[in-house]
Design an enzyme around this catalytic site. Structure first.
Site, mmCIF file in Angstrom:
data_model
loop_
_atom_site.group_PDB
_atom_site.id
_atom_site.type_symbol
_atom_site.label_atom_id
_atom_site.label_comp_id
_atom_site.label_asym_id
_atom_site.label_seq_id
_atom_site.Cartn_x
_atom_site.Cartn_y
_atom_site.Cartn_z
ATOM 1 N N ASP A 179 2.249 40.188 -45.610
ATOM 2 C CA ASP A 179 2.013 38.746 -45.667
ATOM 3 C C ASP A 179 0.531 38.423 -45.526
ATOM 4 O OD1 ASP A 179 4.762 39.080 -45.235
ATOM 5 O OD2 ASP A 179 4.933 37.249 -44.079
ATOM 6 N N ASP A 200 3.991 40.434 -50.198
ATOM 7 C CA ASP A 200 4.958 39.597 -49.486
ATOM 8 C C ASP A 200 4.437 38.166 -49.519
ATOM 9 O OD1 ASP A 200 6.984 38.616 -47.609
ATOM 10 O OD2 ASP A 200 7.302 40.711 -47.103
ATOM 11 N N ASP A 201 4.903 37.327 -48.594
ATOM 12 C CA ASP A 201 4.497 35.922 -48.634
ATOM 13 C C ASP A 201 2.984 35.777 -48.637
ATOM 14 O OD1 ASP A 201 7.146 34.916 -48.489
ATOM 15 O OD2 ASP A 201 7.166 35.229 -46.334
ATOM 16 N N HIS A 222 5.117 37.058 -52.573
ATOM 17 C CA HIS A 222 6.372 36.324 -52.633
ATOM 18 C C HIS A 222 6.168 34.816 -52.630
ATOM 19 C CE1 HIS A 222 8.746 39.988 -50.827
ATOM 20 N NE2 HIS A 222 8.228 40.226 -52.021
ATOM 21 N N ARG A 255 9.088 28.646 -52.040
ATOM 22 C CA ARG A 255 10.310 29.101 -51.375
ATOM 23 C C ARG A 255 10.458 28.455 -50.002
ATOM 24 N NH1 ARG A 255 11.885 35.392 -50.107
ATOM 25 N NH2 ARG A 255 9.855 35.366 -49.055
ATOM 26 N N LYS A 257 13.294 29.050 -46.883
ATOM 27 C CA LYS A 257 14.478 29.805 -46.465
ATOM 28 C C LYS A 257 14.789 29.484 -45.008
ATOM 29 C CE LYS A 257 11.611 33.968 -45.881
ATOM 30 N NZ LYS A 257 11.450 35.403 -46.192
#
Length: 364
Positions: A179, A200-201, A222, A255, A257
């Site tokens: 991240d 990743d993020d 991500h 995103r 979540k």
């Protein structure tokens, strides 16, 4: 006689001032725990110059109020399997910056094994800004982090700007969970003009209030994420603005979540003026079914972390044919408004559920 006494006091004050001024600036050229502790206690201008941090050691800097910290040269860390962090910085009214041509080289490839935090080697978080108050992180270059790059946690009034995180070597060398930024239990955070290349993020706001992300660039990871929210000791995300950012060749674009079976809230979140290019999985994905244990969706949304007042404006771009343009699976969501949202190119579809009425959202 009085003249000489006064003169003596003046000389003493000058000497004390000179000693204080000299002590106010320190340069650390090699890792030595005692030297670093002394510098932190006695100096308000500190240069960390080209040091190599030993294995299993935190570069721990609990800085005096008003300190300016400069990273200079190439800073490296030795390999050791542990959670870290490799750097921990705390303080009030702190300025953290980098000299020209510096780099914080975490040598992440020594840990990378394609498994991230889900197995294999134990990988440390790189840089934690813990309890920072009214402080600025700027002009920092970070290379190849073993795990997450920067955590801003338990902080208030932090600006992170002109930060360059380059973990693109992980694309071919097993980087995972790298991240860029994580925000957790923090208030009044502004992240701007950052560039992140990772797996990743790009940015993940896990909890916090009054967070702004703007004028940034994300590649390979991500995307721009809220969450996962739920299942921790503080599970509120409120008043978030993400704007004027490009997301390129990433798994996801936008995103959110939330965690299956957990409680919390996501309220007043806006994404605007976001450009997506060649997204591989989901252009926009909003899910209330995240399994925090295994990091996968359950396929069934729960309503313990409702998403309210969610706004998308001027979000455009492309998804690869093998991806999904928009996917939504939520419960008890309310007050959503989307306008000028055009995400195209994905040929796969997933059935959406839980979209609030009157939101102007279509998953087709």
């Amino acid at each position: 006689m009085k003249f000489f006494i006064i003169l003596g006091y003046l000389i003493l004050e000058i000497l004390l001032f000179a000693r204080s001024s000299a002590a106010a600036s320190c340069t650390i050229n090699a890792y030595n725990e005692d030297d670093i502790k002394n510098a932190v206690q006695s100096c308000t201008d500190i240069i960390i110059n080209g040091i190599n941090v030993p294995a299993g050691v935190v570069l721990n800097l609990n800085l005096a109020e008003g300190t300016k910290l400069i990273f200079q040269g190439t800073i490296t860390w030795e390999f050791y399997e542990w959670d870290g962090p490799l750097v921990n910085i705390t303080g009030t009214n702190i300025e953290i910056t980098g000299a020209p041509n510096h780099v914080l080289d975490a040598k992440g490839s020594l840990w990378w094994d394609g498994k991230g935090g889900g197995g294999g080697k134990i990988k440390p978080i790189f840089f934690v800004a813990h309890g920072l108050k009214n402080s600025v992180i700027s002009n920092i270059t970070i290379k190849n982090t073993p795990n997450h790059a920067i955590w801003i946690e338990d902080s208030d009034g932090v600006v992170a700007q002109d930060v360059y995180i380059d973990s693109k070597d992980g694309d071919t060398m097993g980087g995972h969970n790298t991240d860029g930024f994580n925000v957790w239990r923090s208030n009044n955070v502004r992240i701007q003009r950052i560039n992140v290349y990772n797996q990743d993020d790009c940015i993940a706001i896990k909890s916090g209030t009054n967070v702004i992300v703007t004028d940034s660039y994300c590649s390979g990871g991500h995307g721009l994420s809220i969450g996962s929210v739920g299942g921790r000791d503080y599970n509120i995300v409120e008043n978030v603005l993400v704007s004027n950012t490009d997301i390129v060749e990433s798994g996801n674009g936008i995103r959110i979540k939330t965690v299956y079976g957990a409680t919390g809230s996501v309220t007043n979140v806006t994404y605007e003026n976001i450009s997506l290019k060649d997204i591989t999985n989901f252009g926009i994905v909003i899910e209330g079914d995240y399994n925090i244990t295994n990091g996968s969706p359950t396929g069934v949304a729960t309503d313990g972390v409702p998403i309210k007042k969610f706004y998308l404006r001027n979000v455009t771009g492309t998804v690869k044919e093998t991806g999904v343009n928009i996917y939504i699976l939520v419960k008890k969501a309310s007050e959503w408004q989307w306008s000028n949202v055009s995400v195209t190119g994905g040929k796969k579809t997933k059935q959406c559920d839980g979209i609030p009425e009157g939101s102007g959202i279509s998953c087709s």
